[in-house]
Structures are given as C-alpha cells and as structure tokens.
Write a protein that holds these residues in place. Structure first.
Motif, PDB file in Angstrom:
ATOM      1  N   UNK A 127      33.131  40.358  26.815  1.00 20.93           N
ATOM      2  CA  UNK A 127      31.797  39.796  26.551  1.00 20.93           C
ATOM      3  C   UNK A 127      30.730  40.187  27.566  1.00 20.93           C
ATOM      4  N   UNK A 128      31.127  40.525  28.804  1.00 22.98           N
ATOM      5  CA  UNK A 128      30.124  40.803  29.829  1.00 22.98           C
ATOM      6  C   UNK A 128      30.532  41.995  30.691  1.00 22.98           C
ATOM      7  N   UNK A 129      29.591  42.914  30.928  1.00 20.13           N
ATOM      8  CA  UNK A 129      29.778  44.014  31.868  1.00 20.13           C
ATOM      9  C   UNK A 129      28.488  44.157  32.682  1.00 20.13           C
ATOM     10  N   UNK A 140      22.474  47.884  35.063  1.00 17.76           N
ATOM     11  CA  UNK A 140      22.859  47.871  33.647  1.00 17.76           C
ATOM     12  C   UNK A 140      23.654  46.589  33.415  1.00 17.76           C
ATOM     13  N   UNK A 141      23.351  45.896  32.334  1.00 17.04           N
ATOM     14  CA  UNK A 141      23.989  44.604  32.097  1.00 17.04           C
ATOM     15  C   UNK A 141      23.996  44.268  30.610  1.00 17.04           C
ATOM     16  N   UNK A 142      24.999  43.563  30.182  1.00 15.92           N
ATOM     17  CA  UNK A 142      25.051  43.067  28.808  1.00 15.92           C
ATOM     18  C   UNK A 142      24.280  41.761  28.666  1.00 15.92           C
ATOM     19  N   UNK A 143      23.808  41.220  29.783  1.00 13.88           N
ATOM     20  CA  UNK A 143      23.015  39.988  29.789  1.00 13.88           C
ATOM     21  C   UNK A 143      21.644  40.306  30.410  1.00 13.88           C
ATOM     22  N   UNK A 144      20.648  40.507  29.564  1.00 13.73           N
ATOM     23  CA  UNK A 144      19.336  40.961  30.033  1.00 13.73           C
ATOM     24  C   UNK A 144      18.682  40.001  31.027  1.00 13.73           C
ATOM     25  N   UNK A 145      19.053  38.733  30.986  1.00 13.37           N
ATOM     26  CA  UNK A 145      18.455  37.760  31.902  1.00 13.37           C
ATOM     27  C   UNK A 145      18.807  38.056  33.357  1.00 13.37           C
ATOM     28  N   UNK A 146      19.878  38.801  33.572  1.00 13.76           N
ATOM     29  CA  UNK A 146      20.311  39.086  34.949  1.00 13.76           C
ATOM     30  C   UNK A 146      19.851  40.463  35.423  1.00 13.76           C
ATOM     31  N   UNK A 147      19.140  41.204  34.594  1.00 16.64           N
ATOM     32  CA  UNK A 147      18.748  42.572  34.955  1.00 16.64           C
ATOM     33  C   UNK A 147      17.917  42.590  36.242  1.00 16.64           C
ATOM     34  N   UNK A 148      18.292  43.496  37.129  1.00 14.95           N
ATOM     35  CA  UNK A 148      17.628  43.726  38.422  1.00 14.95           C
ATOM     36  C   UNK A 148      17.841  42.591  39.425  1.00 14.95           C
ATOM     37  N   UNK A 184      29.843  28.094  29.890  1.00 15.33           N
ATOM     38  CA  UNK A 184      30.681  29.233  29.502  1.00 15.33           C
ATOM     39  C   UNK A 184      31.644  29.536  30.643  1.00 15.33           C
ATOM     40  N   UNK A 185      32.901  29.790  30.294  1.00 14.41           N
ATOM     41  CA  UNK A 185      33.901  30.071  31.323  1.00 14.41           C
ATOM     42  C   UNK A 185      34.347  31.531  31.233  1.00 14.41           C
ATOM     43  N   UNK A 186      34.473  32.145  32.411  1.00 16.80           N
ATOM     44  CA  UNK A 186      34.855  33.550  32.499  1.00 16.80           C
ATOM     45  C   UNK A 186      35.798  33.757  33.699  1.00 16.80           C
ATOM     46  N   UNK A 187      36.549  34.842  33.613  1.00 18.07           N
ATOM     47  CA  UNK A 187      37.284  35.336  34.780  1.00 18.07           C
ATOM     48  C   UNK A 187      36.675  36.691  35.114  1.00 18.07           C
ATOM     49  N   UNK A 188      36.020  36.776  36.279  1.00 18.66           N
ATOM     50  CA  UNK A 188      35.321  38.000  36.653  1.00 18.66           C
ATOM     51  C   UNK A 188      36.203  38.874  37.544  1.00 18.66           C
ATOM     52  N   UNK A 189      36.131  40.179  37.275  1.00 18.72           N
ATOM     53  CA  UNK A 189      36.861  41.169  38.061  1.00 18.72           C
ATOM     54  C   UNK A 189      35.891  42.276  38.440  1.00 18.72           C
ATOM     55  N   UNK A 190      35.881  42.656  39.716  1.00 19.55           N
ATOM     56  CA  UNK A 190      34.972  43.697  40.205  1.00 19.55           C
ATOM     57  C   UNK A 190      35.766  44.925  40.619  1.00 19.55           C
ATOM     58  N   UNK A 191      35.195  46.097  40.345  1.00 19.34           N
ATOM     59  CA  UNK A 191      35.812  47.371  40.715  1.00 19.34           C
ATOM     60  C   UNK A 191      34.729  48.294  41.255  1.00 19.34           C
ATOM     61  N   UNK A 192      35.032  49.012  42.342  1.00 21.57           N
ATOM     62  CA  UNK A 192      34.050  49.903  42.948  1.00 21.57           C
ATOM     63  C   UNK A 192      33.854  51.157  42.103  1.00 21.57           C
ATOM     64  N   UNK A 193      32.670  51.761  42.234  1.00 18.66           N
ATOM     65  CA  UNK A 193      32.335  52.993  41.521  1.00 18.66           C
ATOM     66  C   UNK A 193      32.284  54.160  42.508  1.00 18.66           C
ATOM     67  N   UNK A 194      32.560  55.343  42.020  1.00 19.07           N
ATOM     68  CA  UNK A 194      32.642  56.519  42.888  1.00 19.07           C
ATOM     69  C   UNK A 194      31.322  56.817  43.597  1.00 19.07           C
ATOM     70  N   UNK A 197      28.058  51.273  44.486  1.00 23.57           N
ATOM     71  CA  UNK A 197      27.901  50.165  43.570  1.00 23.57           C
ATOM     72  C   UNK A 197      29.253  49.708  43.035  1.00 23.57           C
ATOM     73  N   UNK A 198      29.204  48.854  42.039  1.00 23.26           N
ATOM     74  CA  UNK A 198      30.430  48.323  41.451  1.00 23.26           C
ATOM     75  C   UNK A 198      30.153  47.852  40.045  1.00 23.26           C
ATOM     76  N   UNK A 199      31.215  47.639  39.290  1.00 21.11           N
ATOM     77  CA  UNK A 199      31.089  46.974  37.996  1.00 21.11           C
ATOM     78  C   UNK A 199      31.741  45.601  38.117  1.00 21.11           C
ATOM     79  N   UNK A 200      31.145  44.633  37.462  1.00 19.67           N
ATOM     80  CA  UNK A 200      31.707  43.279  37.379  1.00 19.67           C
ATOM     81  C   UNK A 200      31.878  42.970  35.902  1.00 19.67           C
ATOM     82  N   UNK A 201      33.102  42.702  35.506  1.00 15.18           N
ATOM     83  CA  UNK A 201      33.406  42.447  34.092  1.00 15.18           C
ATOM     84  C   UNK A 201      33.832  40.989  33.934  1.00 15.18           C
ATOM     85  N   UNK A 202      33.252  40.316  32.938  1.00 16.58           N
ATOM     86  CA  UNK A 202      33.618  38.933  32.646  1.00 16.58           C
ATOM     87  C   UNK A 202      34.543  38.857  31.447  1.00 16.58           C
ATOM     88  N   UNK A 203      35.722  38.279  31.650  1.00 19.88           N
ATOM     89  CA  UNK A 203      36.722  38.157  30.584  1.00 19.88           C
ATOM     90  C   UNK A 203      36.760  36.717  30.098  1.00 19.88           C
TER      91      UNK A 203
END
Length: 218
Positions: A127-129, A140-148, A184-194, A197-203
């Motif tokens: 649901x969230x990246x 970049x975000x799937x939730x525009x309210x959090x952009x920038x 809303x409940x999520x389990x967030x996992x973060x991974x570094x990018x080459x 920065x990083x990506x944070x994914x909400x499961x």
C-alpha cells in the motif's frame, strides 16, 4: 505425579494406626475391663484419623494437580513464545528481501521520474512506498500528503536513520499505527539505495497474512 504415592503412603499409615488402636484397645479392655468410654474414645480417634486422611488426600491431590497444570502452562507458553519469535524472524527476513527487490528495481531504473516510480509501485502488492533523497526527504511517494517532507518529521521513522546514513543496509520496524494516520496500521521496512537515500515500504495486515505466510511455508 506425586499425589498417588503420597495418598497410598498416608492410607497405609492410617490403616496401621487403626490396627494398632484396635489391638491396644482390645488388649486393654480384656485385661482391665475398661469402661465403655474407652471404646468411645477409640471410635472418636478412628473417625478423626479417617477425616484427616480424607482431607489430606483431597488437599494433596488438588495441590499436585494445580502444580502440574502450572508446569504444563509454563511449558506451553515457552513453546509459543519460541514459535512466535521464530515466525517474527522469518517474517522480517522475508520483508527485507521483498524490500530489496523493490530497491533493486529503483536502482536499475536509472534517472527516476514519476512515471517510472508509478510503474515500479504497480508491480508490488504493497500500500505504501516512499523514496527519499540523501537528506531524507520524500521525493517519490504513494501518499502525496507526505511529498517533500523529511522522514524526521515523523517520530516512528527516526529508527531508519542508520539506513539513510549507510550504517545499516535494511531495518524493519514494529507493526504499529501508521506515521501519517493513527487509524491505519503498517509494518515499515527501510532499505538503502545505491545512489544515496532509502526506500521505506509500508506493509499492511493483508500482505503480512497472505504474502508472508505463503512464502514462509514455501
């Protein structure tokens, strides 16, 4: 386990005591011609011993049954805790791997734009990246309210600081209320990018039940 031997031992003791009382009383009565009160005392003593034996048996049985149940509950609880820990470890291992797949797609995409981000997001059933730059702002975000916005604006995301700085390649948080919506409940996992920065994914729970359990069984 201990109750049967204790009850048997107590019963043998009572039977022996009863036999001795009867023998002593009979011998005393024959020699001294004791008055009826002696026989009454013998009967009263015998009844008292039998009552005490019965109460001791009930108490011993109840005590040992309770101890046995507590021991069983303790063993079951330890086993359940071990099972839960094992499942959590397997779940987090899979989620980190899943995150790495998304991160790989982003790393291989070259110069990221909104169209490429949407294409990558549509490949994964989450649901969230969120993609951050080196400063930790959501570019970049799937939730525009959090952009920038910076990840530092959200207290629950502070734990992913080591991923942004490169001290950790991946981190998983707890299943808890989302940082942007407490309903809303999520389990967030973060991974570094080459490229920094990083990506944070909400499961969400649906993903955790379906995807994670399916892959763990495999």
């Amino acid at each position: 386990i201990c109750a049967p031997p204790m009850i048997i031992a107590t019963a043998m003791s009572v039977m022996l005591a009863e036999w001795l009382i009867v023998m002593i009383g009979k011998d005393f009565s024959e020699k001294k011609k004791a008055p009826p009160i002696t026989q009454t005392f013998q009967n009263s003593l015998l009844v008292s011993i039998l009552v005490a034996f019965g109460m001791t048996s009930i108490f011993t049985y109840g005590l040992n049954s309770r101890l046995s149940k507590q021991e069983i509950y303790s063993v079951l609880n330890d086993n359940l805790v071990s099972l839960e820990d094992g499942m959590n470890d397997n779940m987090e291992s899979f989620l980190r791997k899943y995150n790495s797949w998304i991160a790989t797609d982003i790393n291989n995409a070259g110069k990221m734009d909104l169209e490429k981000f949407r294409e990558i997001s549509s490949r994964y059933n989450v649901p969230e990246i969120y993609v951050t730059n080196r400063e930790g702002r959501f570019i970049f975000t799937t939730n525009l309210k959090t952009f920038n916005n910076s990840y530092l604006n959200y207290k629950s995301l502070h734990q992913f600081g080591p991923v942004l700085t490169g001290r950790e390649s991946s981190l998983a948080g707890e299943y808890e209320a989302s940082f942007h919506n407490s309903n809303v409940f999520r389990k967030y996992v973060a991974t570094s990018l080459d490229k920094g920065g990083m990506i944070i994914v909400g499961y969400d729970l649906t993903f955790l039940i379906n995807e994670v359990n399916f892959n763990i069984r495999d």
